[in-house]
Structures are given as C-alpha cells and as structure tokens.
Design an enzyme around this catalytic site. Sequence first.
Site, short mmCIF file in Angstrom:
data_model
loop_
_atom_site.label_atom_id
_atom_site.label_comp_id
_atom_site.label_asym_id
_atom_site.label_seq_id
_atom_site.Cartn_x
_atom_site.Cartn_y
_atom_site.Cartn_z
N ASP A 197 -14.11 78.06 34.01
CA ASP A 197 -15.49 78.45 33.73
C ASP A 197 -16.26 78.44 35.03
O ASP A 197 -16.11 77.51 35.84
CB ASP A 197 -16.15 77.46 32.77
CG ASP A 197 -16.05 77.96 31.35
OD1 ASP A 197 -16.32 79.14 31.12
OD2 ASP A 197 -15.68 77.14 30.47
N LYS B 298 -10.94 87.81 48.61
CA LYS B 298 -11.85 87.01 47.77
C LYS B 298 -11.27 85.60 47.57
O LYS B 298 -12.00 84.61 47.60
CB LYS B 298 -12.09 87.71 46.42
CG LYS B 298 -13.10 86.96 45.55
CD LYS B 298 -13.44 87.66 44.25
CE LYS B 298 -14.30 86.76 43.38
NZ LYS B 298 -14.59 87.30 42.04
N HIS C 285 -14.89 80.27 44.80
CA HIS C 285 -15.01 79.07 43.97
C HIS C 285 -13.79 78.92 43.06
O HIS C 285 -13.22 77.86 42.94
CB HIS C 285 -16.29 79.18 43.14
CG HIS C 285 -16.44 80.51 42.42
ND1 HIS C 285 -16.33 81.71 43.06
CD2 HIS C 285 -16.63 80.81 41.09
CE1 HIS C 285 -16.47 82.70 42.19
NE2 HIS C 285 -16.66 82.17 40.99
N HIS D 60 -9.86 90.56 35.62
CA HIS D 60 -10.14 90.30 37.04
C HIS D 60 -9.82 88.83 37.36
O HIS D 60 -9.22 88.52 38.39
CB HIS D 60 -11.61 90.56 37.38
CG HIS D 60 -12.00 91.98 37.19
ND1 HIS D 60 -11.70 92.97 38.11
CD2 HIS D 60 -12.65 92.60 36.18
CE1 HIS D 60 -12.16 94.13 37.66
NE2 HIS D 60 -12.74 93.92 36.50
N ASP E 150 -20.33 89.88 41.66
CA ASP E 150 -19.63 90.13 42.93
C ASP E 150 -20.40 91.05 43.90
O ASP E 150 -20.42 90.77 45.10
CB ASP E 150 -18.23 90.73 42.68
CG ASP E 150 -17.20 89.65 42.38
OD1 ASP E 150 -17.50 88.46 42.56
OD2 ASP E 150 -16.08 90.01 41.95
N PHE F 57 -15.97 91.82 39.64
CA PHE F 57 -16.70 91.83 38.37
C PHE F 57 -17.99 91.01 38.52
O PHE F 57 -18.23 90.39 39.56
CB PHE F 57 -15.82 91.25 37.25
CG PHE F 57 -15.56 89.77 37.37
CD1 PHE F 57 -14.62 89.28 38.25
CD2 PHE F 57 -16.28 88.85 36.61
CE1 PHE F 57 -14.38 87.92 38.38
CE2 PHE F 57 -16.05 87.48 36.72
CZ PHE F 57 -15.10 87.02 37.61
N GLY F 58 -18.78 91.01 37.45
CA GLY F 58 -19.97 90.16 37.38
C GLY F 58 -20.90 90.34 38.57
O GLY F 58 -21.26 91.47 38.94
N GLU G 129 -16.67 78.08 22.91
CA GLU G 129 -17.64 77.71 23.96
C GLU G 129 -18.78 76.91 23.37
O GLU G 129 -19.59 77.46 22.62
CB GLU G 129 -18.18 78.96 24.65
CG GLU G 129 -17.13 79.67 25.45
CD GLU G 129 -17.61 80.11 26.83
OE1 GLU G 129 -18.75 79.79 27.22
OE2 GLU G 129 -16.82 80.77 27.51
P1 IMP Z 1 -17.42 82.68 33.00
O1 IMP Z 1 -18.11 81.96 31.87
O2 IMP Z 1 -16.55 81.81 33.80
O3 IMP Z 1 -16.76 83.94 32.58
O4 IMP Z 1 -18.56 83.12 34.03
C1 IMP Z 1 -19.88 83.35 33.66
C2 IMP Z 1 -20.46 84.53 34.37
O5 IMP Z 1 -20.59 84.22 35.76
C3 IMP Z 1 -19.61 85.79 34.30
O6 IMP Z 1 -20.00 86.60 33.23
C4 IMP Z 1 -19.93 86.49 35.59
O7 IMP Z 1 -21.04 87.31 35.40
C5 IMP Z 1 -20.29 85.35 36.52
N1 IMP Z 1 -19.15 85.04 37.38
C6 IMP Z 1 -18.26 84.03 37.26
N2 IMP Z 1 -17.37 84.07 38.25
C7 IMP Z 1 -17.68 85.15 38.99
C8 IMP Z 1 -17.09 85.73 40.15
O8 IMP Z 1 -16.06 85.31 40.69
N3 IMP Z 1 -17.73 86.81 40.61
C9 IMP Z 1 -18.85 87.35 40.06
N4 IMP Z 1 -19.42 86.87 38.97
C10 IMP Z 1 -18.83 85.76 38.45
#
Ligand code: IMP
Length: 191
Positions: A67, A165, A170, A13, A145, A142-143, A38
């Site tokens: 991130d 989106k 961000h 995504h 959203d 995802f996440g 990480e």
């Molecule tokens: P990451 O470490 O950048 O992958 O983000 C950490 C967590 O934040 C992810 O597992 C998602 O659950 C959430 N996250 C980050 N960016 C998004 C987004 O654009 N939409 C929804 N959830 C997000």
Amino acid sequence: MLNKIFFLTGNKHKLEEVEPIACDFGFKVEMLPGYKLEIQSDSLVKIAEYAALNAYMKLEKPILVEDAGLFIEALNGFPGPYSSYVYRKLGVEGVLKLLEGVRNRHARFESITVIVYKPCIITATGTVHGMITEKPYGNMGFGFDPIFKPVDAEKTFAEMNIHEKNKYSHRARSMRRALQKLSECTKLNHG
Ligand code: IMP
C-alpha cells in the site's frame, strides 16, 4: 524453482515493478485481485497488515500486500492514506490545481509492504522524497507518476522505465526490505 507468492492487487504496473525485485530474492509473484479488504484508517501499516492477514486466513497461501500514499508537505501530508480516492476523484490535474501558486512543492511517497509467508509475518516501509512538478511530464507508469520527481533525479517517475523507477521508488525500497527480512526469517525456520 522460484517460490510463489500471491500479490493482492489488480494494478499491473505495480506487478511489473515488483516482479524483478522478487525474482532477485528467489520469488515468483502472481497477481491475485479481488481479495484485498481495505479498512479505513490514517495508518497505511494498519491498512496493509489487516488486508494481508485477512486474505491469508481465507486462502492459506503466501500473501503479499503493498500500500502506498503520496504525502504533500504544503497540504499537511494530504492525500496520504487517501491517495487512491483522491486520484480517482481529482486526478493529477486536481492535485496540480490544489498546489496552484504554492511554492513549497516538497512531497514524499511512502510504501508499506506486508508479507505473510508461514510462519513469517513481515512488515517493511520505504520512502522517496521529491517534488511535485508544475505540470505533468511523461506517459509511463501510473497514478501520480507524471507529477512526482525524486530529489536526486532529473525526471519524473512517468519519464522513467521500470528499471529506473526501481532505483528510487518507495515501493522498490519497501519491497527489497521486506524480501530481505523474509529470506532471513525463512532461513531461521528451515535451518
Ligand atoms: P495504493 O493504495 O497503494 O494503490 O496507492 C494509492 C494511490 O497512490 C494510487 O491510486 C496512486 O494514485 C498513488 N500511488 C501509489 N504508488 C504510486 C506510484 O508508484 N506512482 C504514482 N502514484 C502512486
């Protein structure tokens, strides 16, 4: 020909969101999972910069790291840098439970993009302010959203296609800033 850059992620995504933006700046993004180290830190910048430099030292290829974290005002910014862990352990429903009966639904997503593209090392940030909805809406993305609605939008991220989106997100903001800085840096270094 587009310049190639390797995106340290296994999240398709994220790749789909980043591809059109990178293309606008003349870059082709290739997903490279498995190389992202990480570290634990309260700072997203430190986490992303460490991962990017570490991968660059091993691979000596152009590297892109992004991130992000969700910062919920009523929870003093939690989960922030721990968003991925909280998503895995609690999910969307768990976060909604934490906010049951809470009237302040303000939250923001923050994104850090780091690019190592010799001789340039670029860091850029992007933020979107919004609200945590009372229940999930939509099934795209995802996440978190389905429960995040940007301030100026009528729908959650999960109800938007990638193009929509990217108008608010961000990630799109930090990515555009980083790629803009990168084009300036490469111009300076190649005449
Ligand atoms: P990451 O470490 O950048 O992958 O983000 C950490 C967590 O934040 C992810 O597992 C998602 O659950 C959430 N996250 C980050 N960016 C998004 C987004 O654009 N939409 C929804 N959830 C997000």
